[in-house]
Design a protein around this motif. Structure first.
Motif, mmCIF file in Angstrom:
data_model
loop_
_atom_site.group_PDB
_atom_site.id
_atom_site.type_symbol
_atom_site.label_atom_id
_atom_site.label_comp_id
_atom_site.label_asym_id
_atom_site.label_seq_id
_atom_site.Cartn_x
_atom_site.Cartn_y
_atom_site.Cartn_z
ATOM 1 N N SER A 44 -7.952 4.832 -3.140
ATOM 2 C CA SER A 44 -7.517 2.937 -3.005
ATOM 3 C C SER A 44 -8.597 2.579 -2.369
ATOM 4 C CB SER A 44 -6.272 3.209 -2.096
ATOM 5 O OG SER A 44 -5.812 2.043 -1.880
ATOM 6 N N PHE A 52 -6.549 -3.188 -6.512
ATOM 7 C CA PHE A 52 -6.744 -1.648 -5.095
ATOM 8 C C PHE A 52 -7.094 -0.590 -5.741
ATOM 9 C CE2 PHE A 52 -5.213 -5.430 -2.742
ATOM 10 C CZ PHE A 52 -6.117 -5.393 -1.568
ATOM 11 N N TYR A 68 0.721 -1.139 -0.145
ATOM 12 C CA TYR A 68 0.191 0.130 -0.266
ATOM 13 C C TYR A 68 0.905 1.396 0.192
ATOM 14 C CZ TYR A 68 -3.478 3.552 1.959
ATOM 15 O OH TYR A 68 -4.033 4.327 1.719
ATOM 16 N N TYR A 125 -7.578 -0.751 -0.608
ATOM 17 C CA TYR A 125 -7.675 -0.679 0.334
ATOM 18 C C TYR A 125 -7.728 -0.471 1.704
ATOM 19 C CZ TYR A 125 -3.345 -2.522 3.584
ATOM 20 O OH TYR A 125 -3.070 -3.021 4.818
ATOM 21 N N GLU A 156 -5.002 2.681 -5.412
ATOM 22 C CA GLU A 156 -4.081 3.239 -5.822
ATOM 23 C C GLU A 156 -3.418 3.317 -4.729
ATOM 24 O OE1 GLU A 156 -2.275 5.711 -7.217
ATOM 25 O OE2 GLU A 156 -3.209 6.108 -8.359
ATOM 26 N N PHE A 157 -2.290 3.738 -3.992
ATOM 27 C CA PHE A 157 -1.166 3.346 -3.393
ATOM 28 C C PHE A 157 -2.076 4.791 -2.289
ATOM 29 C CE2 PHE A 157 0.793 1.716 -6.948
ATOM 30 C CZ PHE A 157 1.023 0.689 -6.525
ATOM 31 N N SER A 158 -1.058 4.468 -1.260
ATOM 32 C CA SER A 158 -1.563 5.489 0.087
ATOM 33 C C SER A 158 -0.932 7.188 -0.524
ATOM 34 C CB SER A 158 -0.607 4.866 1.445
ATOM 35 O OG SER A 158 1.245 5.544 1.049
ATOM 36 N N LYS A 216 -1.883 -2.235 -7.821
ATOM 37 C CA LYS A 216 -3.029 -0.950 -8.141
ATOM 38 C C LYS A 216 -3.787 -0.838 -8.816
ATOM 39 C CE LYS A 216 -3.086 3.112 -10.648
ATOM 40 N NZ LYS A 216 -2.021 4.132 -11.139
#
Length: 560
Positions: free
Chosen positions: A169, A159, A140, A171, A161-163, A156
């Motif tokens: 995201s 989920f 993440y 997640y 996108e990232f943090s 990606k």
């Protein structure tokens, strides 16, 4: 890559070729408890250590599964690392692996997993709930310098996108509920979530090894690719420990403390053979015990020689990518002309294993949304010429990228396929400029990054039994491969991911299929049948349409 010489063993011939087809079943949402190490069947390894030599068509791109997406990298990491769930070889449903059972919470917004007892990583550290969360949080929070735009990472693709873009995201976090209990949370229901977790990208690495190998710092090279120290020596809980790699070769040895079936193979060696004929010769003289993939030209030779040839059920799509970042490719008439100018039937008949089917869609048979009635653009060179004349195309040079020195399960003879497609498109009026790039010299990076490729020869191997795995990665978000900006298509794909299995979800993916077919962001060509060849040393092989083939499940013939 040049191959290393090995002692030659005289090969015996079998009386007949064997064909095997593995079918994918329906996704399951709950798992039955798996056996603890104490109940594992005793190891069946022979007294004398067995070395198994397997030939491949290309080098792996790297050995950190979180940062790669190619089948040869995953072929290696599947042996070394394991995820929470794996794939039932009969039904195709999620099955226990490092998690023995799980339950869905909050209408699909969370999943709680009970973890297997007594499992250790190959560096001697313990597998537990904290190790699971360490891995998910790492994925993440991958720094941009590590992941790039992230388009090539499965995190990606699943989920979103990232943090650094938390609103986009899906997640929702990982919680340690106990030493062997963990909860994964989502911000939106993902119907194919458990299936997605079977991907090699979500295999659990040793947190100690990640830290020691500075896994997020890409300061090393591996077959020409930037990787971390960890990606040179992955550490998981799987049946084989990574031992070494060199150009053209990866070596692994059996992990003596593996919790599950240990198998008969002590040393496993993957060797790259760029040319199909060299793989065939190496099997014939005993240098190899098997190879993947079989090309159409070698298929008949293997059958006539009485070799074992195992065919996988088709679960990949070969296609021609169209990059709309190139101005002329934004013209729908140009894209339609490309589709009308390609003779799929000739391509399939001449360059793929018999039984391969042409296609007008990206979702393969047996998945929801597949529909034989999906409209496609039929081969019609006269129509292609007419479309070009009425389009914005005025004879501009069209750069067509294609791979060399590699054989893929979805593209057994890329140079020949390119030559035929280029000939057909030239005949209808396109000015094609060939751009060959060796697979091991960064072909995938070249065509999946923003660039001057107008056309590209590519394919997608399905990783799990959900239609989102086929349309999501290619069309669910903007990417450098297709230069696609289609908010309507992205919205439809995003919505379909959360619809429960049933008629409504099938209808949603059917609509997505039709939209892709009408807008032509890429041209699907075929659902290829892939095959492997084995020597008579092999009595059983864990064939899988999603390539979930782990070699502790290989069984050897008595006396071989």
């Amino acid at each position: 890559m040049p191959t290393q010489a090995r002692p030659r063993r005289k090969a015996r011939l079998r009386a007949a070729a064997i064909a095997a087809v593995v079918l994918l079943g329906v996704t399951a949402c709950t798992g039955a408890p798996g056996p603890d190490p104490s109940s594992t069947t005793p190891a069946t390894r022979q007294a004398a250590p067995v070395t198994f030599n397997f030939g491949t068509g290309a080098d792996p791109a790297g050995l950190d599964p979180a940062l790669v997406a190619d089948t040869e990298s995953y072929r290696v990491t599947r042996q070394v690392l394991e995820g929470l769930v794996t794939i039932d070889p009969v039904t195709g449903a999620p099955a226990p692996s490092l998690a023995t059972s799980w339950k869905e919470l909050g209408d699909g917004l969370a999943y709680q997993f009970k973890l297997r007892r007594g499992v250790t990583f190959q560096d001697g550290t313990a597998f537990d709930a904290q190790a699971v969360c360490t891995n998910f949080e790492r994925w993440y929070k991958l720094p941009k310098a590590t992941r790039g735009d992230g388009a090539g990472t499965m995190f990606k693709q699943v989920f979103g996108e990232f943090s650094d873009q938390p609103k986009d995201s899906l997640y929702g976090g990982c919680t340690v509920d106990g030493p062997l209990e963990v909860t994964l949370r989502l911000k939106m229901r993902l119907t194919g979530f458990l299936q997605a977790l079977t991907l090699p990208a979500f295999a659990i690495s040793s947190p100690a090894a990640l830290e020691k190998g500075t896994a997020n710092t890409l300061n090393q090279t591996f077959h020409g690719n930037k990787v971390s120290k960890y990606a040179l020596h992955p550490v998981g809980t799987g049946p084989f420990m990574f031992t070494s790699s060199a150009p053209g070769t990866v070596t692994m040895t059996a992990y003596p403390k593996y919790w599950g079936q240990k198998g008969q193979i002590h040393t496993l060696i993957f060797t790259t053979y760029d040319e199909p004929e060299t793989r065939l010769a190496a099997l014939a003289d005993g240098t190899l015990d098997g190879f993947d993939p079989v090309t159409p030209s070698n298929f008949d030779k293997l059958v006539k020689a009485g070799r074992q040839v195992l065919q996988r059920d088709p679960f990949s799509v070969m296609y021609v990518g169209i990059n709309q970042a190139i101005p002329v490719m934004k013209d729908a008439k140009v894209r339609e002309a490309i589709a009308a100018g390609i003779d799929k039937t000739t391509l399939v008949n001449d360059f793929f294993i018999a039984g391969t089917a042409t296609t007008a869609q990206f979702i393969p048979p047996k998945l929801s949304g597949f529909n034989n009635a999906v409209p496609g653009i039929a081969y019609d060179p006269v129509k292609a010429k007419e479309l070009l004349k009425s389009s914005d195309y005025k004879g501009q040079e069209i750069k067509f990228y294609y791979p060399t020195n590699a054989t893929r399960t979805y593209l057994p003879t890329p140079e020949k396929v390119y030559a035929e497609i280029a000939r057909e498109l030239t005949a209808v009026g396109f000015n094609i400029k060939p751009v060959p790039i060796a697979w091991n010299d960064g072909y995938v990076q070249a065509v999946t990054s923003p660039g001057d490729h107008a056309l590209s020869l590519m394919g997608w191997n399905g990783g799990y039994a959900d239609p989102d795995n086929f349309v999501g990665p290619l069309f669910g978000a903007p990417n450098g491969e297709l230069g696609l900006q289609d908010p309507q298509l992205v919205s439809k794909i995003t919505r379909a991911r959360s619809i429960p299995n049933g008629p409504a979800r099938t209808a949603a993916y059917d609509a997505i299929n039709k939209l892709i077919a009408s807008s032509v962001p890429a041209v699907p060509i075929a659902f290829p049948i892939s095959a492997i060849a084995l020597s008579d040393k092999v009595a059983g092989y864990p064939l899988s349409p999603v390539l979930n083939e782990v070699f502790n499940h290989v069984t050897l013939a008595a006396g071989k």
